[in-house]
Design a protein around this motif. Structure first.
Motif, PDB file in Angstrom:
ATOM      1  N   ILE A 179       0.837  -1.207   0.000  1.00 51.31           N
ATOM      2  CA  ILE A 179       0.000   0.000   0.000  1.00 51.31           C
ATOM      3  C   ILE A 179       0.867   1.250   0.000  1.00 51.31           C
ATOM      4  O   ILE A 179       0.601   2.209  -0.739  1.00 51.31           O
ATOM      5  N   CYS A 180       1.918   1.239   0.808  1.00 52.19           N
ATOM      6  CA  CYS A 180       2.832   2.388   0.851  1.00 52.19           C
ATOM      7  C   CYS A 180       3.517   2.618  -0.499  1.00 52.19           C
ATOM      8  O   CYS A 180       3.774   3.763  -0.887  1.00 52.19           O
ATOM      9  N   MET A 181       3.777   1.553  -1.222  1.00 50.65           N
ATOM     10  CA  MET A 181       4.432   1.670  -2.525  1.00 50.65           C
ATOM     11  C   MET A 181       3.544   2.350  -3.562  1.00 50.65           C
ATOM     12  O   MET A 181       4.045   2.847  -4.572  1.00 50.65           O
ATOM     13  N   ARG A 182       2.251   2.380  -3.318  1.00 51.25           N
ATOM     14  CA  ARG A 182       1.355   3.108  -4.219  1.00 51.25           C
ATOM     15  C   ARG A 182       1.472   4.612  -4.017  1.00 51.25           C
ATOM     16  O   ARG A 182       1.095   5.400  -4.883  1.00 51.25           O
ATOM     17  N   VAL A 183       1.958   5.012  -2.842  1.00 50.69           N
ATOM     18  CA  VAL A 183       2.010   6.424  -2.483  1.00 50.69           C
ATOM     19  C   VAL A 183       3.423   6.997  -2.602  1.00 50.69           C
ATOM     20  O   VAL A 183       3.611   8.123  -3.053  1.00 50.69           O
ATOM     21  N   TRP A 184       4.408   6.206  -2.182  1.00 52.22           N
ATOM     22  CA  TRP A 184       5.796   6.671  -2.173  1.00 52.22           C
ATOM     23  C   TRP A 184       6.702   5.683  -2.908  1.00 52.22           C
ATOM     24  O   TRP A 184       6.445   4.476  -2.902  1.00 52.22           O
ATOM     25  N   LYS A 185       7.748   6.187  -3.503  1.00 52.51           N
ATOM     26  CA  LYS A 185       8.751   5.335  -4.126  1.00 52.51           C
ATOM     27  C   LYS A 185       9.726   4.871  -3.051  1.00 52.51           C
ATOM     28  O   LYS A 185      10.232   5.673  -2.277  1.00 52.51           O
ATOM     29  N   ASP A 186       9.998   3.572  -3.009  1.00 55.88           N
ATOM     30  CA  ASP A 186      10.912   2.984  -2.015  1.00 55.88           C
ATOM     31  C   ASP A 186      10.577   3.462  -0.603  1.00 55.88           C
ATOM     32  O   ASP A 186      11.408   4.065   0.086  1.00 55.88           O
ATOM     33  N   PRO A 187       9.372   3.198  -0.128  1.00 50.64           N
ATOM     34  CA  PRO A 187       8.937   3.759   1.156  1.00 50.64           C
ATOM     35  C   PRO A 187       9.642   3.170   2.377  1.00 50.64           C
ATOM     36  O   PRO A 187       9.890   3.887   3.347  1.00 50.64           O
ATOM     37  N   LEU A 188       9.948   1.868   2.344  1.00 55.17           N
ATOM     38  CA  LEU A 188      10.486   1.203   3.522  1.00 55.17           C
ATOM     39  C   LEU A 188      11.665   0.313   3.150  1.00 55.17           C
ATOM     40  O   LEU A 188      11.605  -0.417   2.159  1.00 55.17           O
ATOM     41  N   SER A 189      12.714   0.367   3.965  1.00 55.44           N
ATOM     42  CA  SER A 189      13.859  -0.532   3.761  1.00 55.44           C
ATOM     43  C   SER A 189      13.520  -1.902   4.325  1.00 55.44           C
ATOM     44  O   SER A 189      12.559  -2.068   5.078  1.00 55.44           O
ATOM     45  N   ASP A 190      14.335  -2.890   3.991  1.00 58.64           N
ATOM     46  CA  ASP A 190      14.112  -4.251   4.506  1.00 58.64           C
ATOM     47  C   ASP A 190      14.162  -4.267   6.034  1.00 58.64           C
ATOM     48  O   ASP A 190      13.358  -4.947   6.686  1.00 58.64           O
ATOM     49  N   ASN A 191      15.098  -3.512   6.608  1.00 60.16           N
ATOM     50  CA  ASN A 191      15.213  -3.478   8.070  1.00 60.16           C
ATOM     51  C   ASN A 191      14.004  -2.804   8.700  1.00 60.16           C
ATOM     52  O   ASN A 191      13.489  -3.271   9.738  1.00 60.16           O
ATOM     53  N   GLU A 192      13.525  -1.725   8.084  1.00 60.13           N
ATOM     54  CA  GLU A 192      12.334  -1.050   8.608  1.00 60.13           C
ATOM     55  C   GLU A 192      11.124  -1.970   8.567  1.00 60.13           C
ATOM     56  O   GLU A 192      10.304  -1.968   9.498  1.00 60.13           O
ATOM     57  N   ILE A 193      11.019  -2.754   7.522  1.00 59.78           N
ATOM     58  CA  ILE A 193       9.905  -3.701   7.411  1.00 59.78           C
ATOM     59  C   ILE A 193       9.958  -4.725   8.541  1.00 59.78           C
ATOM     60  O   ILE A 193       8.930  -5.051   9.162  1.00 59.78           O
ATOM     61  N   LEU A 194      11.151  -5.232   8.835  1.00 61.49           N
ATOM     62  CA  LEU A 194      11.299  -6.213   9.911  1.00 61.49           C
ATOM     63  C   LEU A 194      10.954  -5.610  11.266  1.00 61.49           C
ATOM     64  O   LEU A 194      10.216  -6.209  12.062  1.00 61.49           O
ATOM     65  N   VAL A 195      11.468  -4.418  11.539  1.00 66.62           N
ATOM     66  CA  VAL A 195      11.225  -3.762  12.825  1.00 66.62           C
ATOM     67  C   VAL A 195       9.749  -3.425  12.982  1.00 66.62           C
ATOM     68  O   VAL A 195       9.132  -3.680  14.027  1.00 66.62           O
TER      69      VAL A 195
END
Length: 225
Positions: A179-195
């Motif tokens: 969903i975030c990718m529909r709004v922003w380009k590269d919204p979250l890093s892999d580490n942010e996703i895990l946290v």
């Protein structure tokens, strides 16, 4: 509220067009973001039984969303989620308030599934049973003349059975990132996703104690409407 939370209120209905109407506002927006439909302003246009049922479902969707977004439950839990995720988003373009809002909605959908309040097989069955020509007329009466884009999305939505994936908590974070990718380009890093996944999973577990109160509250408003 998200798809399954809207379905909850009419899960016992035998009218597939009513059920379709309760989620059609979100289906339309997912199919194309710039479509803004307001069928309730021209109710006299929808004279057939199928179309009037879709409209009735559409109105119920609006009542549910309005009461949900104005509820103390929504304010309390979006604030709680936002506070919990702000540190994890300090280097991200994603707005904490946006992610908190969507997270709460997906948590509720997931909980309805895991606690067996709704079944995706029933939800998708209603969508499959709805009359495509009635949907087509409904959209055209709302000034969407080329409806093919909607039906391409609608068919994929049904075939993918995507909402069933919400049973697994790790899939909530996957859905949020999409969903975030529909709004922003590269919204979250892999580490942010895990946290974020760990934070939201903990919050989701705490939500299990009182999640039904919002459904009970809104159900009263629907009965009174």
């Amino acid at each position: 509220m998200n798809f399954l939370s809207h379905f909850y209120f009419d899960r016992h209905s035998e009218d597939p067009h009513l059920v379709l109407g309760t989620v059609l506002p979100d289906l339309v927006k997912n199919a194309r973001k710039d479509w803004n439909l307001h069928p309730e302003r021209n109710a006299e246009r929808f004279s057939s039984n199928f179309e009037s049922s879709i409209l009735e479902g559409w109105k119920r969707h609006m009542i549910v969303d309005r009461n949900f977004h104005n509820s103390e439950f929504f304010a309390e839990h979006t604030a709680g989620i936002k506070k919990a995720i702000i540190p994890a988003l300090k280097n991200s373009v994603v707005r904490p308030s946006f992610l908190a809002h969507i997270s709460l909605e997906l948590m509720l959908d997931s909980t309805l599934l895991t606690e067996n309040h709704v079944q995706t097989v029933d939800f998708y069955s209603h969508l499959r049973q709805s009359d495509r020509e009635a949907i087509n007329r409904f959209l055209k009466l709302n000034n969407i003349q080329d409806t093919s884009q909607f039906f391409i999305f609608f068919d994929k939505f049904i075939q993918s059975n995507y909402l069933e994936s919400y049973r697994e908590s790790q899939n909530i974070m996957y859905a949020l990132n999409r969903i975030c990718m529909r709004v922003w380009k590269d919204p979250l890093s892999d580490n942010e996703i895990l946290v974020l996944g760990d934070i939201l999973n903990d919050y989701h577990q705490n939500l299990l104690g009182n999640y039904m109160e919002i459904f009970e509250e809104i159900n009263v408003k629907l009965i009174d409407s």
